[in-house]
Design an enzyme around this catalytic site. Structure first.
Site, short mmCIF file in Angstrom:
data_model
loop_
_atom_site.label_atom_id
_atom_site.label_comp_id
_atom_site.label_asym_id
_atom_site.label_seq_id
_atom_site.Cartn_x
_atom_site.Cartn_y
_atom_site.Cartn_z
CD1 TRP A 130 -2.79 1.42 0.50
CD2 TRP A 130 -2.13 1.80 2.62
NE1 TRP A 130 -3.60 2.39 1.04
CE2 TRP A 130 -3.22 2.65 2.34
CE3 TRP A 130 -1.56 1.84 3.89
CZ2 TRP A 130 -3.73 3.54 3.26
CZ3 TRP A 130 -2.08 2.73 4.81
CH2 TRP A 130 -3.14 3.56 4.50
CG ASP A 211 -2.43 -2.68 7.07
OD1 ASP A 211 -3.56 -2.70 7.62
OD2 ASP A 211 -2.10 -1.82 6.23
CE LYS A 246 -10.52 -0.39 3.24
NZ LYS A 246 -10.17 0.44 2.14
C1 LMR Z 1 -6.95 1.68 -0.57
O1 LMR Z 1 -5.89 1.05 -0.53
O2 LMR Z 1 -7.45 2.06 -1.62
C2 LMR Z 1 -7.69 1.97 0.71
O3 LMR Z 1 -7.02 1.42 1.77
C3 LMR Z 1 -8.00 3.41 0.86
C4 LMR Z 1 -6.81 4.24 1.21
O4 LMR Z 1 -6.87 4.93 2.23
O5 LMR Z 1 -5.82 4.23 0.48
#
Ligand code: LMR
Length: 396
Positions: A130, A211, A246
């Protein structure tokens, strides 16, 4: 003072949400941020959340501050959801859970806590991960390194490369793992691979930071927690950031938690006292409403069963969308094998599209996805799916 500032680059995910809002094309399609949408393209409030909110409104008599660690009823409910009620680790009293403003808030408290406990620790994140992970840990003053994770050619976890990369970890480092539904690839570790990772961390004296934002979006609530269980059953210390954005659909209520597992109850007491200082100097105490909703649902066997049914419907719909997406691409003569998308877990899929192809989809078709080629499968509907498949076929 501000005159020297330059325009910062947009956030790789939330910046796309802003660009999407600005796009005047009425046919635009948003597959960027991880937000669930139903067949009409709306992000509905869970029925159980509405029922819980009605109860809360009726019963609420005060809006006084929560404590720095949040509501004890909520943190107990979180622990039961993550570990399963009656898990031995709960009786050992070495687990501290604090209510946090969303999963990101929980990760930031974790980062500040690690920086305090061990300022020279490096956080190892998967490549890819992420995009907010490295930014968040660096903002807390921690060093970040990455370990290989994904085999793009074969669309699966490159476990051998991952394990060799993790050989670089040293005692006291943190290894960030995605509890389930890896973001962005949707490719998760098998139970045997979780065991091997736990053994490696034990040998290295490293601490897992999990996470865990998608519990229940992969195979099921308990099944998705298996990796976390493996880690805490083998290792004396762990940090687990959970989010209810979510699986309860509480995105804008910023409802999350951080669980810190320590070696002993005495250490856990010291941990709790230190995280209180971090929280106090940051946001003082957490917002209440979302956590009240989660608590109300999880304390009621009837609401819990109904919520689990709603969550299963979301999970199954995403699975079906994956199947239809693969079928749709195949039906448009796309020869590249996308069948792996059906095997991936959670909201996201890694399409393997290049940055240029993603940019063309955005400029030529107003279809928004993350530059890495990640799509939010949960943003597809039976209506927009043929359009997306057609557009992808045209840029391939
Ligand atoms: C995502 O990865 O799209 C979600 O977790 C929203 C975000 O805050 O990035």
């Amino acid at each position: 003072m501000f005159d020297q500032l330059e325009i910062a680059p947009p956030d790789p995910i939330l910046g796309l949400e802003e660009a999407f809002k600005r796009d005047p094309n009425p046919a635009k399609i948003n597959l960027a941020a991880g937000v669930y949408r139903d067949e009409s393209g709306n992000t509905p409030v869970f029925r159980t959340v509405k029922r819980a909110e009605a109860d809360i409104l009726e019963a609420e008599i005060s809006k006084t501050y929560l404590g720095m660690l949040g509501s004890p009823e909520y943190t107990a409910a979180v622990q039961a959801l993550v570990f399963g009620a009656g898990h031995p680790i709960l009786a050992e009293k070495r687990t501290t859970t604090l209510q946090a403003p969303g999963g990101t808030g929980a990760l930031r408290v974790a980062a500040d806590f690690v920086r305090k406990a061990r300022s020279d620790a490096t956080v190892w994140v998967s490549n890819p991960t992420w995009p907010n992970h490295p930014s968040l840990f660096r903002a807390a003053g921690l060093a970040v390194q990455s370990y290989p994770y994904f085999d793009a050619a074969n669309n699966c976890v490159d476990f051998d490369a991952m394990m060799s990369g993790l050989e670089g970890v040293v005692q006291g480092d943190l290894v960030l793992l995605h509890g389930s539904c890896h973001n962005p690839t949707g490719a998760d570790l098998t139970p045997a691979q979780w065991q091997s990772v736990a053994a490696l961390l034990e040998r290295k004296g490293a601490v897992p930071l999990v996470d865990f934002a998608y519990q229940g979006f992969g195979r099921g609530l308990e099944e998705d927690a298996q990796g976390v269980h493996t880690l805490v059953e083998r290792l004396p210390e762990a940090l687990i950031a959970t989010s209810y954005s979510k699986n309860f659909g509480l995105y804008n209520e910023r409802t999350g938690a951080l669980t810190i597992v320590s070696r002993s109850p005495a250490v856990a007491d010291a941990v709790a006292s230190q995280v209180k200082l971090i929280v106090r100097a940051n946001y003082s105490n957490p917002p209440a409403h979302g956590a009240r909703i989660v608590t109300t649902i999880l304390q009621s066997p009837e609401l819990t069963t109904e919520w689990q049914t709603e969550l299963a419907a979301v999970r199954n719909r995403i699975r079906e969308l994956r199947r239809l997406f693969v079928q749709g691409l195949h039906g448009r003569g796309v020869t590249r094998d996308f069948s792996c998308i059906e095997e991936q877990n959670g909201m996201f899929s890694y399409t393997g599209l290049t940055k240029d192809q993603v940019a063309r989809l955005r400029t030529e078709h107003s279809i928004y996805m993350v530059d890495s080629g990640r799509i939010n499968v949960a943003g597809l509907t039976t209506k927009n799916l043929p359009v997306v498949c057609e557009a992808i076929a045209s840029v391939l």
